[in-house]
Design an enzyme around this catalytic site. Structure first.
Site, PDB file in Angstrom:
ATOM      1  N   HIS A  64       0.846  -1.204   0.000  1.00 21.65           N
ATOM      2  CA  HIS A  64       0.000   0.000   0.000  1.00 21.65           C
ATOM      3  C   HIS A  64       0.871   1.239   0.000  1.00 21.65           C
ATOM      4  CE1 HIS A  64       0.735  -1.268   4.135  1.00 21.65           C
ATOM      5  NE2 HIS A  64       0.728   0.010   4.473  1.00 21.65           N
ATOM      6  N   HIS A 123       1.045   5.156   1.225  1.00 20.48           N
ATOM      7  CA  HIS A 123       0.463   6.164   2.116  1.00 20.48           C
ATOM      8  C   HIS A 123       0.467   7.495   1.366  1.00 20.48           C
ATOM      9  CE1 HIS A 123       0.944   3.878   6.022  1.00 20.48           C
ATOM     10  NE2 HIS A 123       1.787   3.194   5.247  1.00 20.48           N
TER      11      HIS A 123
HETATM   12  P1  5GP Z   1       2.229   0.104   7.278  1.00 17.69           P
HETATM   13  O1  5GP Z   1       2.940   0.412   8.580  1.00 17.69           O
HETATM   14  O2  5GP Z   1       2.012  -1.372   7.086  1.00 17.69           O
HETATM   15  O3  5GP Z   1       2.885   0.771   6.098  1.00 17.69           O
HETATM   16  O4  5GP Z   1       0.835   0.822   7.378  1.00 17.69           O
HETATM   17  C1  5GP Z   1      -0.344   0.195   7.765  1.00 17.69           C
HETATM   18  C2  5GP Z   1      -1.358   1.283   8.052  1.00 17.69           C
HETATM   19  O5  5GP Z   1      -2.619   0.690   8.093  1.00 17.69           O
HETATM   20  C3  5GP Z   1      -1.136   1.976   9.403  1.00 17.69           C
HETATM   21  O6  5GP Z   1      -0.889   3.357   9.184  1.00 17.69           O
HETATM   22  C4  5GP Z   1      -2.424   1.717  10.166  1.00 17.69           C
HETATM   23  O7  5GP Z   1      -2.865   2.834  10.883  1.00 17.69           O
HETATM   24  C5  5GP Z   1      -3.406   1.327   9.059  1.00 17.69           C
HETATM   25  N1  5GP Z   1      -4.398   0.359   9.470  1.00 17.69           N
HETATM   26  C6  5GP Z   1      -4.192  -0.771  10.190  1.00 17.69           C
HETATM   27  N2  5GP Z   1      -5.349  -1.459  10.329  1.00 17.69           N
HETATM   28  C7  5GP Z   1      -6.294  -0.739   9.673  1.00 17.69           C
HETATM   29  C8  5GP Z   1      -7.689  -0.928   9.485  1.00 17.69           C
HETATM   30  O8  5GP Z   1      -8.309  -1.903   9.929  1.00 17.69           O
HETATM   31  N3  5GP Z   1      -8.354   0.011   8.770  1.00 17.69           N
HETATM   32  C9  5GP Z   1      -7.720   1.109   8.253  1.00 17.69           C
HETATM   33  N4  5GP Z   1      -8.446   1.974   7.577  1.00 17.69           N
HETATM   34  N5  5GP Z   1      -6.390   1.325   8.421  1.00 17.69           N
HETATM   35  C10 5GP Z   1      -5.691   0.406   9.124  1.00 17.69           C
END
Ligand code: 5GP
Ligand code: ZN
Length: 139
Positions: free
Chosen positions: A99, A101
């Site tokens: 994903h 951001h």
């Molecule tokens: P990563 O650290 O893997 O790049 O980012 C994962 C992101 O997903 C985090 O910023 C976290 O806040 C978001 N996130 C985790 N679980 C959920 C969820 O159930 N719903 C949504 N909308 N965001 C989530």
């Protein structure tokens, strides 16, 4: 992927604040935003990270980012945005479904500080560049 929370959001099993969807990507708001409107954009197909995703899927997903980022900025009154991808555990990746951001910047709630930076010691920058260059010729 059965245990992937983002796959469950994509299938509608888990709700999300969805802002955009087409045949390739979905975009919804991050539940723990860095700034208001912090949006996650991802392919609808499951790929763990940037090293795993097929090139055509990556290209199609990246191509959607400007359109989504424009709407995000306009929606929250931001003037700029950061795009971030965590790839691997040590980078901070917690959900292993690739994903992007989109973090709106310049809005009213933007009090983010820049990442810190360091200095190289004499000769170190060339030494490290050479080590990396060699990895291209080895592969
Ligand atoms: P990563 O650290 O893997 O790049 O980012 C994962 C992101 O997903 C985090 O910023 C976290 O806040 C978001 N996130 C985790 N679980 C959920 C969820 O159930 N719903 C949504 N909308 N965001 C989530
Ligand atoms: Zn997934």
């Amino acid at each position: 992927m059965p245990d992937c929370i983002f796959c469950k959001i994509i299938s509608g099993e888990i709700p999300s604040a969805k802002v955009y969807e087409d045949d390739v990507v979905i975009a919804f708001l991050d539940i723990h935003p860095i700034t208001q409107g912090h949006t996650l954009v991802m392919p609808k197909t499951h790929h763990a990270d940037l090293l795993e995703v097929p090139q055509d899927v990556l290209q199609a997903a990246v191509a959607r980012i400007p359109k989504i980022a424009r709407a995000v900025m306009a929606g929250v009154g931001a003037t700029s945005f950061n795009v971030g991808v965590n790839s691997g555990k040590a980078s901070g990746q917690i959900i292993f479904h690739l994903h992007f951001h989109i973090i709106p910047r310049g809005g009213r709630d933007d009090n983010l500080k820049p990442w810190g930076s360091r200095e190289y010691q004499t000769g170190q920058i060339e030494e490290i560049a050479e080590k990396i260059r060699q990895k291209f010729s080895n592969s």
